[in-house]
Enzyme design. Structure first.
Site, mmCIF file in Angstrom:
data_model
loop_
_atom_site.group_PDB
_atom_site.id
_atom_site.type_symbol
_atom_site.label_atom_id
_atom_site.label_comp_id
_atom_site.label_asym_id
_atom_site.label_seq_id
_atom_site.Cartn_x
_atom_site.Cartn_y
_atom_site.Cartn_z
ATOM 1 N N LEU A 116 1.125 -1.271 -0.121
ATOM 2 C CA LEU A 116 0.140 0.015 0.156
ATOM 3 C C LEU A 116 0.987 1.350 -0.081
ATOM 4 C CD1 LEU A 116 -2.841 -1.146 2.568
ATOM 5 C CD2 LEU A 116 -2.360 -1.823 0.348
ATOM 6 N N GLU A 141 11.530 17.308 5.233
ATOM 7 C CA GLU A 141 10.366 17.478 4.448
ATOM 8 C C GLU A 141 9.975 18.899 4.163
ATOM 9 O OE1 GLU A 141 8.324 14.813 3.833
ATOM 10 O OE2 GLU A 141 9.456 13.373 4.758
ATOM 11 N N LYS A 149 5.010 4.745 11.930
ATOM 12 C CA LYS A 149 5.174 5.015 13.371
ATOM 13 C C LYS A 149 3.740 5.929 13.911
ATOM 14 C CE LYS A 149 7.378 8.300 11.171
ATOM 15 N NZ LYS A 149 8.445 8.647 10.190
ATOM 16 N N LYS A 163 8.144 7.236 18.388
ATOM 17 C CA LYS A 163 9.186 6.256 18.211
ATOM 18 C C LYS A 163 9.212 5.791 19.709
ATOM 19 C CE LYS A 163 10.937 7.330 13.632
ATOM 20 N NZ LYS A 163 11.891 8.249 12.943
ATOM 21 N N GLY A 196 7.960 2.343 -0.215
ATOM 22 C CA GLY A 196 6.882 1.359 -1.108
ATOM 23 C C GLY A 196 7.798 0.778 -2.308
ATOM 24 N N GLY A 241 16.922 17.460 0.114
ATOM 25 C CA GLY A 241 15.853 16.056 0.356
ATOM 26 C C GLY A 241 16.033 15.349 1.702
ATOM 27 N N GLY A 251 5.441 5.095 -2.498
ATOM 28 C CA GLY A 251 6.315 6.326 -2.368
ATOM 29 C C GLY A 251 7.816 5.786 -2.317
ATOM 30 N N THR A 252 8.552 6.483 -1.320
ATOM 31 C CA THR A 252 9.924 6.008 -1.141
ATOM 32 C C THR A 252 10.226 4.771 -0.512
ATOM 33 O OG1 THR A 252 10.354 8.325 -0.870
ATOM 34 C CG2 THR A 252 12.212 6.824 -0.166
ATOM 35 N N ARG A 292 -1.829 7.090 -7.661
ATOM 36 C CA ARG A 292 -0.935 7.402 -9.108
ATOM 37 C C ARG A 292 -0.842 6.344 -10.111
ATOM 38 N NH1 ARG A 292 4.034 9.459 -6.057
ATOM 39 N NH2 ARG A 292 3.455 7.478 -5.095
HETATM 40 N N1 HSE Z 1 11.506 11.828 9.267
HETATM 41 C C1 HSE Z 1 12.107 10.400 9.944
HETATM 42 C C2 HSE Z 1 13.585 10.831 10.248
HETATM 43 C C3 HSE Z 1 12.115 9.423 8.742
HETATM 44 O O1 HSE Z 1 14.048 11.997 9.932
HETATM 45 O O2 HSE Z 1 14.138 10.041 11.238
HETATM 46 C C4 HSE Z 1 12.005 8.059 9.439
HETATM 47 O O3 HSE Z 1 11.102 7.918 10.525
#
Ligand code: HSE
Length: 405
Positions: free
Chosen positions: A7, A185, A100, A200, A13, A182, A10-11, A44
């Site tokens: 499901l 986010e 998570k 976590k 998957g 990159g 993306g990265t 998509r």
């Molecule tokens: N955004 C998270 C991080 C990705 O930077 O660790 C992994 O859970």
């Protein structure tokens, strides 16, 4: 042959599909079955990509197909992932997820459903990405009473703090660079405000202590207020600043917190830099152990998910609670925890010293030429409640960071 569905393409998957393709032979041998992806659910289309022939847009196709034995959920977020995962488990399919948010919010309920349905709900990739931590904790350490888990559980913030230390740059500048490369986010709040690490540590604590830790009960501070001046002081003390997610048992009470912490070179987490994660675990028999590796990223996260798929194929009816009961674990007030505190104060050191010592007692102070108009000091060990009561007697405190040395 075992047919699975993924499901989200993306990265993570696309990483899961890549790991299954590239390591097909060894994975099939270890699983004792051929594992093949029958469907990939995504909104998509991917014209020209070989994955296109497996793309479906309607989840009902997957959940109603009796050939699908394992569903991999790597969409992220709670909606619609929660609904999809619950329906998969109720339909008698095992689920492996890296999500998570989903596990922190609904893990105990989904484990309960999986147990009743005699299928697996596995989430190794949800904490520490590719680092094996959940299975070691719930299986290899089942003979131990764990009394501390402290981790650098977020790669984005660790990268930002490492770059700030290396370049002497401010948070905003490094964040922008990290976004361009990159590593962060476009909406970085969940990482930089500490929410991701909070979820976590809630999952790891629930598994370690066997009761349900509500992530909303965990005191959480991010790194947005850390400045280049803080880093200069940290350097002067031979320390580094890390976003630490920690839970500890002290005198039978469990404390959990996410916040920036100053660590010195004696701390095993001191030299964990860049996007790397590390999780320190203390058990009553084991003593100290540390798990280190790539906490995020396509293939490291995907390989943890695929490891869960293999586990679900090898032990299809092993659904259990992993020692995570639905009983709520009431966390103790973090202000009872003792730390030394690093304090930055505006004004002249010589003029302020008498009052600072009168209030805080013995301090270890530094006046840095590069940071003018202020000074920094580290207090002796005290509870946070005591620190706050003393700090309230000043109106010139610029910032405070907890110290772990
Ligand atoms: N955004 C998270 C991080 C990705 O930077 O660790 C992994 O859970």
């Amino acid at each position: 042959m075992i047919q699975i569905a993924v499901l989200g393409y993306g990265t993570v998957g696309s990483g899961v599909v890549e790991v299954l393709n590239r390591n097909q032979e060894v994975i099939d041998r270890r699983a004792g079955e051929e594992i093949r992806v029958k469907y990939v659910l995504d909104l998509r289309d991917f014209p020209g990509d070989p994955i296109q022939e497996k793309i479906v847009h309607d989840y009902n196709v997957i959940v109603n197909d009796p050939e699908i034995r394992v569903v991999v959920e790597v969409m992220g977020g709670v909606k619609p992932a929660y609904d999809f995962v619950k329906r998969a488990l109720l339909a008698g399919k095992s689920v492996c997820t890296s999500n998570k948010e989903l596990v922190a919010q609904h893990g105990v309920e989904l484990l309960d459903i999986a147990m009743k349905q005699k299928v697996n709900f596995l989430f190794e990739a949800s904490c520490g990405g590719g680092i094996p931590i959940i299975r070691p904790m719930v299986t290899s350490l089942s003979g131990d009473v764990i009394d501390e888990i402290s981790g650098i559980l977020n790669g984005t913030t660790n990268y930002i703090l490492s770059e700030m230390a290396a370049e002497g740059a401010e948070f905003d500048v490094v964040l922008k660079e990290a976004q361009q490369r990159g590593y962060a986010e476009r909406n970085p709040a969940s990482d930089v405000e500490g929410y991701d690490a909070c979820r976590k540590i809630a999952i790891l604590s629930s598994l370690a202590y066997g009761r349900n830790v509500d992530f909303q009960d965990i005191h959480t501070e991010g790194i947005t207020k850390i400045s280049s001046a803080d880093i200069k002081y940290a350097n002067a003390w031979g320390a580094s600043i890390k976003l630490l997610a920690t839970s500890r048992v002290v005198d039978g009470k469990v404390y959990a917190m996410v916040s920036p912490i100053m660590l010195d070179a004696n701390d095993p987490l001191y030299s964990v830099n860049g996007v790397f994660n590390a999780i320190f675990v203390h058990g009553d028999m084991l003593g100290d152990a540390m798990f280190y590796g790539q906490g995020a990223g396509k293939l490291p996260t995907a390989t943890a998910v695929v490891g869960d798929v293999v586990e679900a194929v090898r032990h299809p009816h092993d659904g259990d609670m992993m020692g995570w009961s639905s009983e709520k674990l009431e966390l103790a007030d973090y202000k009872e925890l003792k730390f030394r505190f690093f304090v930055r104060m505006k004004g002249s050191f010589t003029e302020s010293l008498d009052k600072v010592e009168a209030v805080f007692g013995n301090i270890d102070a530094k006046v840095l030429a590069q940071v003018s108009g202020e000074f920094g000091f580290i207090t002796e060990k005290m509870t946070e409640a005591q620190y706050l009561e003393k700090a309230a007697r000043f109106d010139n405190i610029l910032g405070m960071i907890r110290v772990r040395f």
